[in-house]
Write a protein that holds these residues in place. Structure first.
Motif, PDB file in Angstrom:
ATOM      1  N   GLY A 169       1.624   9.091  -6.158  1.00 40.68           N
ATOM      2  CA  GLY A 169       2.045  10.460  -5.864  1.00 40.68           C
ATOM      3  C   GLY A 169       3.085  10.963  -6.860  1.00 40.68           C
ATOM      4  N   VAL A 170       4.058  10.119  -7.182  1.00 49.02           N
ATOM      5  CA  VAL A 170       5.090  10.500  -8.155  1.00 49.02           C
ATOM      6  C   VAL A 170       4.454  10.711  -9.530  1.00 49.02           C
ATOM      7  CG1 VAL A 170       7.131   9.657  -9.386  1.00 49.02           C
ATOM      8  CG2 VAL A 170       6.993   9.430  -6.907  1.00 49.02           C
ATOM      9  N   LEU A 171       3.558   9.819  -9.921  1.00 49.68           N
ATOM     10  CA  LEU A 171       2.878   9.978 -11.212  1.00 49.68           C
ATOM     11  C   LEU A 171       2.050  11.256 -11.255  1.00 49.68           C
ATOM     12  CD1 LEU A 171       1.728   6.342 -12.019  1.00 49.68           C
ATOM     13  CD2 LEU A 171       3.442   7.702 -13.238  1.00 49.68           C
ATOM     14  N   ALA A 172       1.350  11.551 -10.172  1.00 48.12           N
ATOM     15  CA  ALA A 172       0.534  12.765 -10.129  1.00 48.12           C
ATOM     16  C   ALA A 172       1.404  14.010 -10.260  1.00 48.12           C
ATOM     17  CB  ALA A 172      -0.269  12.811  -8.832  1.00 48.12           C
ATOM     18  N   VAL A 173       2.524  14.036  -9.599  1.00 45.04           N
ATOM     19  CA  VAL A 173       3.447  15.169  -9.697  1.00 45.04           C
ATOM     20  C   VAL A 173       4.005  15.257 -11.108  1.00 45.04           C
ATOM     21  CG1 VAL A 173       5.674  16.064  -8.920  1.00 45.04           C
ATOM     22  CG2 VAL A 173       4.026  15.207  -7.250  1.00 45.04           C
ATOM     23  N   PHE A 174       4.406  14.120 -11.662  1.00 50.59           N
ATOM     24  CA  PHE A 174       4.956  14.096 -13.017  1.00 50.59           C
ATOM     25  C   PHE A 174       3.930  14.605 -14.025  1.00 50.59           C
ATOM     26  CE2 PHE A 174       5.698  11.845 -17.047  1.00 50.59           C
ATOM     27  CZ  PHE A 174       6.956  12.356 -17.345  1.00 50.59           C
ATOM     28  N   LEU A 175       2.677  14.127 -13.921  1.00 54.78           N
ATOM     29  CA  LEU A 175       1.630  14.558 -14.836  1.00 54.78           C
ATOM     30  C   LEU A 175       1.301  16.039 -14.669  1.00 54.78           C
ATOM     31  CD1 LEU A 175      -0.721  11.453 -14.745  1.00 54.78           C
ATOM     32  CD2 LEU A 175       0.850  12.130 -16.580  1.00 54.78           C
ATOM     33  N   THR A 197       0.830  -1.201   0.000  1.00 54.91           N
ATOM     34  CA  THR A 197       0.000   0.000   0.000  1.00 54.91           C
ATOM     35  C   THR A 197       0.867   1.255   0.000  1.00 54.91           C
ATOM     36  OG1 THR A 197      -1.701  -1.194   1.230  1.00 54.91           O
ATOM     37  CG2 THR A 197      -1.832   1.216   1.237  1.00 54.91           C
ATOM     38  N   ILE A 198       1.889   1.273   0.812  1.00 56.24           N
ATOM     39  CA  ILE A 198       2.775   2.436   0.887  1.00 56.24           C
ATOM     40  C   ILE A 198       3.475   2.665  -0.450  1.00 56.24           C
ATOM     41  CG2 ILE A 198       4.844   3.358   1.988  1.00 56.24           C
ATOM     42  CD1 ILE A 198       3.928   1.840   4.548  1.00 56.24           C
ATOM     43  N   VAL A 199       3.992   1.604  -1.039  1.00 57.59           N
ATOM     44  CA  VAL A 199       4.670   1.724  -2.334  1.00 57.59           C
ATOM     45  C   VAL A 199       3.688   2.177  -3.410  1.00 57.59           C
ATOM     46  CG1 VAL A 199       5.875   0.441  -4.142  1.00 57.59           C
ATOM     47  CG2 VAL A 199       6.500   0.095  -1.752  1.00 57.59           C
ATOM     48  N   GLY A 200       2.487   1.620  -3.410  1.00 50.37           N
ATOM     49  CA  GLY A 200       1.475   2.013  -4.394  1.00 50.37           C
ATOM     50  C   GLY A 200       1.101   3.474  -4.294  1.00 50.37           C
ATOM     51  N   VAL A 201       0.887   3.952  -3.081  1.00 55.35           N
ATOM     52  CA  VAL A 201       0.536   5.359  -2.878  1.00 55.35           C
ATOM     53  C   VAL A 201       1.703   6.256  -3.288  1.00 55.35           C
ATOM     54  CG1 VAL A 201       0.003   7.097  -1.117  1.00 55.35           C
ATOM     55  CG2 VAL A 201      -1.204   4.914  -1.123  1.00 55.35           C
ATOM     56  N   ALA A 202       2.919   5.845  -2.987  1.00 56.73           N
ATOM     57  CA  ALA A 202       4.093   6.628  -3.375  1.00 56.73           C
ATOM     58  C   ALA A 202       4.200   6.721  -4.895  1.00 56.73           C
ATOM     59  CB  ALA A 202       5.363   6.010  -2.789  1.00 56.73           C
ATOM     60  N   ILE A 203       3.957   5.612  -5.585  1.00 57.59           N
ATOM     61  CA  ILE A 203       4.009   5.620  -7.058  1.00 57.59           C
ATOM     62  C   ILE A 203       2.923   6.535  -7.618  1.00 57.59           C
ATOM     63  CG2 ILE A 203       3.620   4.203  -9.108  1.00 57.59           C
ATOM     64  CD1 ILE A 203       5.101   1.925  -7.604  1.00 57.59           C
TER      65      ILE A 203
END
Length: 88
Positions: free
Chosen positions: A77-83, A69-75
């Motif tokens: 978050g990174v995708l949202a920032v990147f987009l 769950t932590i890794v999924g949420v982190a990914i």
């Protein structure tokens, strides 16, 4: 049970105030003050270490139980920032 670091710090401060008052009244010598202050500092240090160990254990347990769950949420978050960066 979580160590109460705030309460331990208040207790440390209260004991120091009592020791200072006793010294000013001449009830204890400076050597006794030095010895008692060292003991009080060691006691507070143990409480701080216990609190840190408790927090570390809790984080470690959370990581062990919720790693995916932590890794999924982190990914996400990174995708949202990147987009967001790409869209500006």
């Amino acid at each position: 049970m979580m160590p109460n670091l705030l309460e331990a710090t208040k207790e440390y401060s209260r004991k120091l105030d009592q020791l200072e008052a006793a010294y000013e009244k001449g009830e204890v010598s400076i050597e006794e003050v030095d010895t008692k202050v060292q003991l009080l500092m060691a006691e507070l240090g143990r409480e701080r270490r216990a609190a840190l160990a408790y927090v570390f254990y809790g984080l470690r347990r959370l990581w062990d139980e919720q790693r995916e769950t932590i890794v999924g949420v982190a990914i996400l978050g990174v995708l949202a920032v990147f987009l967001q960066i790409e869209s500006t």
